[in-house]
Write a protein that holds these residues in place. Structure first.
Motif, PDB file in Angstrom:
ATOM      1  N   MET A 127      41.462  17.125  19.934  1.00 56.64           N
ATOM      2  CA  MET A 127      41.801  17.390  21.332  1.00 56.64           C
ATOM      3  C   MET A 127      41.131  18.664  21.855  1.00 56.64           C
ATOM      4  SD  MET A 127      44.283  15.060  21.906  1.00 56.64           S
ATOM      5  CE  MET A 127      45.359  14.013  20.998  1.00 56.64           C
ATOM      6  N   GLY A 128      40.477  19.417  20.946  1.00 56.53           N
ATOM      7  CA  GLY A 128      39.924  20.711  21.359  1.00 56.53           C
ATOM      8  C   GLY A 128      38.700  20.554  22.252  1.00 56.53           C
ATOM      9  N   GLU A 129      38.263  21.715  22.815  1.00 52.75           N
ATOM     10  CA  GLU A 129      37.038  21.695  23.630  1.00 52.75           C
ATOM     11  C   GLU A 129      35.864  21.363  22.727  1.00 52.75           C
ATOM     12  OE1 GLU A 129      36.417  25.160  26.152  1.00 52.75           O
ATOM     13  OE2 GLU A 129      38.587  25.421  26.244  1.00 52.75           O
ATOM     14  N   PRO A 130      34.805  20.771  23.281  1.00 49.26           N
ATOM     15  CA  PRO A 130      33.665  20.393  22.426  1.00 49.26           C
ATOM     16  C   PRO A 130      32.916  21.623  21.906  1.00 49.26           C
ATOM     17  CG  PRO A 130      33.176  19.985  24.730  1.00 49.26           C
ATOM     18  CD  PRO A 130      34.604  20.417  24.681  1.00 49.26           C
ATOM     19  N   MET A 131      32.138  21.418  20.864  1.00 53.44           N
ATOM     20  CA  MET A 131      31.316  22.490  20.302  1.00 53.44           C
ATOM     21  C   MET A 131      30.268  22.901  21.337  1.00 53.44           C
ATOM     22  SD  MET A 131      32.050  23.057  17.093  1.00 53.44           S
ATOM     23  CE  MET A 131      32.840  22.303  15.692  1.00 53.44           C
ATOM     24  N   ALA A 132      30.147  24.201  21.548  1.00 54.27           N
ATOM     25  CA  ALA A 132      29.157  24.694  22.515  1.00 54.27           C
ATOM     26  C   ALA A 132      28.865  26.156  22.164  1.00 54.27           C
ATOM     27  CB  ALA A 132      29.734  24.594  23.933  1.00 54.27           C
ATOM     28  N   VAL A 141      28.169  28.583  17.667  1.00 53.18           N
ATOM     29  CA  VAL A 141      28.478  27.282  18.269  1.00 53.18           C
ATOM     30  C   VAL A 141      29.867  26.896  17.789  1.00 53.18           C
ATOM     31  CG1 VAL A 141      27.870  24.846  18.352  1.00 53.18           C
ATOM     32  CG2 VAL A 141      26.091  26.580  18.455  1.00 53.18           C
ATOM     33  N   ALA A 142      30.805  26.808  18.722  1.00 51.36           N
ATOM     34  CA  ALA A 142      32.194  26.567  18.322  1.00 51.36           C
ATOM     35  C   ALA A 142      32.959  25.925  19.473  1.00 51.36           C
ATOM     36  CB  ALA A 142      32.848  27.885  17.948  1.00 51.36           C
ATOM     37  N   SER A 143      34.145  25.427  19.134  1.00 51.33           N
ATOM     38  CA  SER A 143      35.045  24.927  20.168  1.00 51.33           C
ATOM     39  C   SER A 143      35.821  26.146  20.664  1.00 51.33           C
ATOM     40  CB  SER A 143      35.975  23.879  19.556  1.00 51.33           C
ATOM     41  OG  SER A 143      37.126  23.755  20.341  1.00 51.33           O
ATOM     42  N   ARG A 144      35.685  26.450  21.944  1.00 52.52           N
ATOM     43  CA  ARG A 144      36.226  27.707  22.471  1.00 52.52           C
ATOM     44  C   ARG A 144      37.728  27.852  22.214  1.00 52.52           C
ATOM     45  NH1 ARG A 144      34.410  31.275  26.483  1.00 52.52           N
ATOM     46  NH2 ARG A 144      36.085  32.707  26.959  1.00 52.52           N
ATOM     47  N   ARG A 173      36.514  22.650  10.025  1.00 53.00           N
ATOM     48  CA  ARG A 173      35.882  21.774  11.020  1.00 53.00           C
ATOM     49  C   ARG A 173      34.604  22.406  11.582  1.00 53.00           C
ATOM     50  NH1 ARG A 173      35.469  19.234  15.857  1.00 53.00           N
ATOM     51  NH2 ARG A 173      35.980  20.555  17.612  1.00 53.00           N
ATOM     52  N   HIS A 174      34.554  23.751  11.541  1.00 50.82           N
ATOM     53  CA  HIS A 174      33.339  24.441  11.980  1.00 50.82           C
ATOM     54  C   HIS A 174      32.371  24.655  10.818  1.00 50.82           C
ATOM     55  CE1 HIS A 174      35.805  25.189  15.523  1.00 50.82           C
ATOM     56  NE2 HIS A 174      34.718  25.566  16.165  1.00 50.82           N
ATOM     57  N   GLY A 175      32.630  23.968   9.690  1.00 50.37           N
ATOM     58  CA  GLY A 175      31.717  24.025   8.544  1.00 50.37           C
ATOM     59  C   GLY A 175      31.871  25.287   7.723  1.00 50.37           C
ATOM     60  N   GLY A 176      33.007  25.979   7.839  1.00 55.63           N
ATOM     61  CA  GLY A 176      33.163  27.255   7.141  1.00 55.63           C
ATOM     62  C   GLY A 176      34.207  27.232   6.039  1.00 55.63           C
ATOM     63  N   ASP A 201      23.529  27.421   9.005  1.00 48.22           N
ATOM     64  CA  ASP A 201      22.954  26.065   9.091  1.00 48.22           C
ATOM     65  C   ASP A 201      23.864  25.150   9.889  1.00 48.22           C
ATOM     66  OD1 ASP A 201      20.986  26.924   7.580  1.00 48.22           O
ATOM     67  OD2 ASP A 201      21.632  25.949   5.717  1.00 48.22           O
ATOM     68  N   GLU A 202      25.171  25.370   9.647  1.00 49.46           N
ATOM     69  CA  GLU A 202      26.146  24.527  10.321  1.00 49.46           C
ATOM     70  C   GLU A 202      26.059  24.736  11.832  1.00 49.46           C
ATOM     71  OE1 GLU A 202      28.691  21.513   9.931  1.00 49.46           O
ATOM     72  OE2 GLU A 202      27.582  22.520   8.346  1.00 49.46           O
ATOM     73  N   PHE A 203      25.780  26.023  12.229  1.00 49.58           N
ATOM     74  CA  PHE A 203      25.621  26.292  13.657  1.00 49.58           C
ATOM     75  C   PHE A 203      24.503  25.429  14.214  1.00 49.58           C
ATOM     76  CE2 PHE A 203      27.144  30.909  13.163  1.00 49.58           C
ATOM     77  CZ  PHE A 203      28.433  30.466  13.145  1.00 49.58           C
ATOM     78  N   ALA A 204      23.376  25.399  13.448  1.00 43.65           N
ATOM     79  CA  ALA A 204      22.219  24.653  13.927  1.00 43.65           C
ATOM     80  C   ALA A 204      22.582  23.174  14.054  1.00 43.65           C
ATOM     81  CB  ALA A 204      21.060  24.826  12.963  1.00 43.65           C
ATOM     82  N   ARG A 205      23.337  22.655  13.027  1.00 46.33           N
ATOM     83  CA  ARG A 205      23.662  21.238  13.040  1.00 46.33           C
ATOM     84  C   ARG A 205      24.585  20.907  14.217  1.00 46.33           C
ATOM     85  NH1 ARG A 205      27.256  17.831  11.435  1.00 46.33           N
ATOM     86  NH2 ARG A 205      28.708  19.339  10.615  1.00 46.33           N
ATOM     87  N   THR A 206      25.675  21.724  14.338  1.00 47.33           N
ATOM     88  CA  THR A 206      26.623  21.435  15.402  1.00 47.33           C
ATOM     89  C   THR A 206      26.005  21.692  16.766  1.00 47.33           C
ATOM     90  OG1 THR A 206      27.574  23.568  14.887  1.00 47.33           O
ATOM     91  CG2 THR A 206      28.828  21.655  14.209  1.00 47.33           C
ATOM     92  N   ALA A 207      25.060  22.662  16.807  1.00 47.52           N
ATOM     93  CA  ALA A 207      24.378  22.920  18.078  1.00 47.52           C
ATOM     94  C   ALA A 207      23.587  21.675  18.455  1.00 47.52           C
ATOM     95  CB  ALA A 207      23.439  24.105  17.943  1.00 47.52           C
ATOM     96  N   GLY A 208      22.939  21.050  17.449  1.00 48.80           N
ATOM     97  CA  GLY A 208      22.177  19.822  17.692  1.00 48.80           C
ATOM     98  C   GLY A 208      23.077  18.729  18.229  1.00 48.80           C
ATOM     99  N   GLU A 209      24.276  18.625  17.597  1.00 51.01           N
ATOM    100  CA  GLU A 209      25.221  17.586  18.042  1.00 51.01           C
ATOM    101  C   GLU A 209      25.650  17.818  19.473  1.00 51.01           C
ATOM    102  OE1 GLU A 209      28.467  17.610  15.341  1.00 51.01           O
ATOM    103  OE2 GLU A 209      27.302  16.680  13.740  1.00 51.01           O
ATOM    104  N   SER A 210      25.873  19.125  19.805  1.00 47.50           N
ATOM    105  CA  SER A 210      26.381  19.407  21.150  1.00 47.50           C
ATOM    106  C   SER A 210      25.288  19.216  22.209  1.00 47.50           C
ATOM    107  CB  SER A 210      26.936  20.823  21.226  1.00 47.50           C
ATOM    108  OG  SER A 210      25.898  21.751  21.126  1.00 47.50           O
ATOM    109  N   ASP A 211      24.013  19.263  21.762  1.00 49.63           N
ATOM    110  CA  ASP A 211      22.929  19.055  22.720  1.00 49.63           C
ATOM    111  C   ASP A 211      22.787  17.589  23.112  1.00 49.63           C
ATOM    112  OD1 ASP A 211      22.381  21.629  22.656  1.00 49.63           O
ATOM    113  OD2 ASP A 211      20.640  21.534  21.329  1.00 49.63           O
ATOM    114  N   GLU A 212      23.262  16.722  22.163  1.00 49.91           N
ATOM    115  CA  GLU A 212      22.996  15.293  22.363  1.00 49.91           C
ATOM    116  C   GLU A 212      23.696  14.747  23.606  1.00 49.91           C
ATOM    117  OE1 GLU A 212      24.092  13.532  18.678  1.00 49.91           O
ATOM    118  OE2 GLU A 212      22.363  14.396  17.685  1.00 49.91           O
TER     119      GLU A 212
END
Ligand code: ADP
Length: 408
Positions: free
Chosen positions: A243-248, A284-287, A372-375, A397-408
């Motif tokens: 239910m959280g805000e999306p990764m950004a 890159v995280a869910s605020r 959930r944030h890969g940590g 690395d996880e930032f890069a991956r989740t950043a990629g997901e959030s760009d999609e």
């Protein structure tokens, strides 16, 4: 004896000797060659490897012993390119393999990107192989293709089983989370009814109840209230990641400052000092989840302060080998190291409710947010009354991956 006779005699004795030496040498060389070929064949058998060459003019295909062994063909069976396509390339992979060969030949390169596909053995068994190619060109024209062929069937089976297991785990996890959500959400409704009717009864029967019955009614209300708190906590736990805000991209300092704003009354009441240290990165995280995480950790640092000692809290960030390490350190009541692993489990508490109020969900929620944030999250403390430090590392690395997901 004349010099001529001496020369002829020498020729007749030395030349056969030389010839004998040459024959012995040749035999030894052949022996060494045979031994090294045998070793190569054995190595190919053990490694489940074969090699082949394809002559493009004649379409003739030559296999190594390892190749015959791999595909269970008789050593003397003639093989040509047509037969390879008809009997050996798996029919479902044939188009893909043909395209790959054509593209490799047309590329002008001497090697081709490795490819994985299926081959069919003489007895019908399908093998999964990885093939590497080397292309021989003469005057710009391809004359021969050499290749190695490694059997990766077992590796592929293990990989497929692992992927399936991962998929099953993800599905059952999602089902469990959904179950926890539905149960905690739906149970609150009848519980609310119990609560309100007990209160109604309490009011109606106020005059008729003796002290003991009133105490009993009190227990019922308290139990129902506590159950409602627990259901709300479960609901909060199962909401993480759903239910959280999306990764950004998020300025991590903003999240901490927002958490401090929510905690302002508690900070004021406890007269706590909160210091921020470090260069706060953009992550890159869910605020709302990231803010909640700091709210839980700083909130605990305030709540579990030592009696008679004003809380001093340091919230810091520092680069770490993997990414960033965030820490919340306090000078509070500390934690017995034997209890460290328990703390992050749902409803696990180290103190009775009359000492410190709470449900035991804050750290479980924090762990879920971090994971959930890969940590990874952990606690450090030298023991009771020695203060505690809760840290988590977020992987770059996880930032890069989740950043990629959030760009999609
Ligand atoms: P709650 O605070 O509701 O009990 P938490 O999951 O946040 O739930 O914490 C679990 C337990 O961990 C707490 O009951 C407490 O015993 C211990 N704990 C958490 N934070 C601290 C801290 N900063 N100092 C000492 N103990 C702590």
């Amino acid at each position: 004896m004349s010099p001529l006779c001496l020369v002829i005699l020498a020729l007749f004795t030395v030349v056969p000797g030389l010839l004998l030496i040459m024959v012995i040498h040749r035999n030894r060389t052949q022996e060494a060659l045979r031994e090294s070929q045998e070793k190569l064949v054995r190595a190919q058998y053990i490694a489940r490897l074969g090699d082949f060459s394809w002559d493009l003019d004649s379409d003739q295909v030559t296999w190594s012993d390892g190749m015959y062994h791999l595909l269970k063909y008789d050593r003397n069976e003639p093989i040509d390119y047509r037969r390879v396509n008809r009997d050996i390339h798996h029919p479902d992979d044939l188009d893909r393999v043909t395209r790959w060969l054509q593209e490799s030949i047309a590329s002008g390169e001497t090697t081709a990107p490795p490819n994985e596909y299926r081959l069919v053995c003489k007895d019908g068994e399908a093998l999964q192989v990885r093939v590497n190619l080397n292309i021989e060109r003469r005057a710009g024209k391809v004359v021969k293709v050499f290749g190695t062929c490694l059997d990766i069937t077992e590796q592929k089976q293990i990989q497929t089983a692992l992927l399936k297991q991962g998929e099953d785990l993800r599905r059952s996890n999602a089902e469990l989370e959904q179950f926890a959500y539905v149960v905690s959400h739906d149970l609150r409704q009848p519980l609310r009814m119990v609560n309100s009717y007990v209160q109604l009864l309490e009011r109606r029967l106020a005059e008729q109840l003796d002290d003991e019955s009133r105490e009993m009614m009190g227990f019922v209300t308290e139990g129902a209230t506590r159950m409602d708190q627990m259901l709300r906590s479960l609901l909060e736990y199962s909401r993480v990641g759903r239910m959280g805000e999306p990764m950004a991209p998020l300025d991590s300092r903003d999240a901490v400052e927002e958490a401090l704003l929510f905690l302002e009354p508690a900070i004021r009441e406890a007269q706590a000092t909160v210091r921020l240290e470090g260069d706060w990165p953009i992550i890159v995280a869910s605020r709302d989840e990231f803010t909640r995480l700091f709210q839980n950790l700083i909130g605990n640092a305030i709540k579990y302060h030592a009696p008679g000692r004003l809380p001093e809290i340091t919230v810091s960030v520092a680069p770490d080998a993997a990414g960033w390490r965030f820490c919340v350190a306090d000078n509070g009541i500390g934690i017995d190291p034997a209890q460290f692993t328990r703390l992050f489990q749902i409803f696990q508490r180290l103190h009775a409710r009359d000492q410190y109020d709470g449900i035991g969900i804050g750290l479980a929620v924090s762990r879920k947010i971090v994971e959930r944030h890969g940590g990874r999250i952990w606690v450090e403390s030298a023991g009771e009354d020695q203060g505690s430090r809760f840290c988590f590392v977020l992987n770059a690395d996880e930032f890069a991956r989740t950043a990629g997901e959030s760009d999609e």
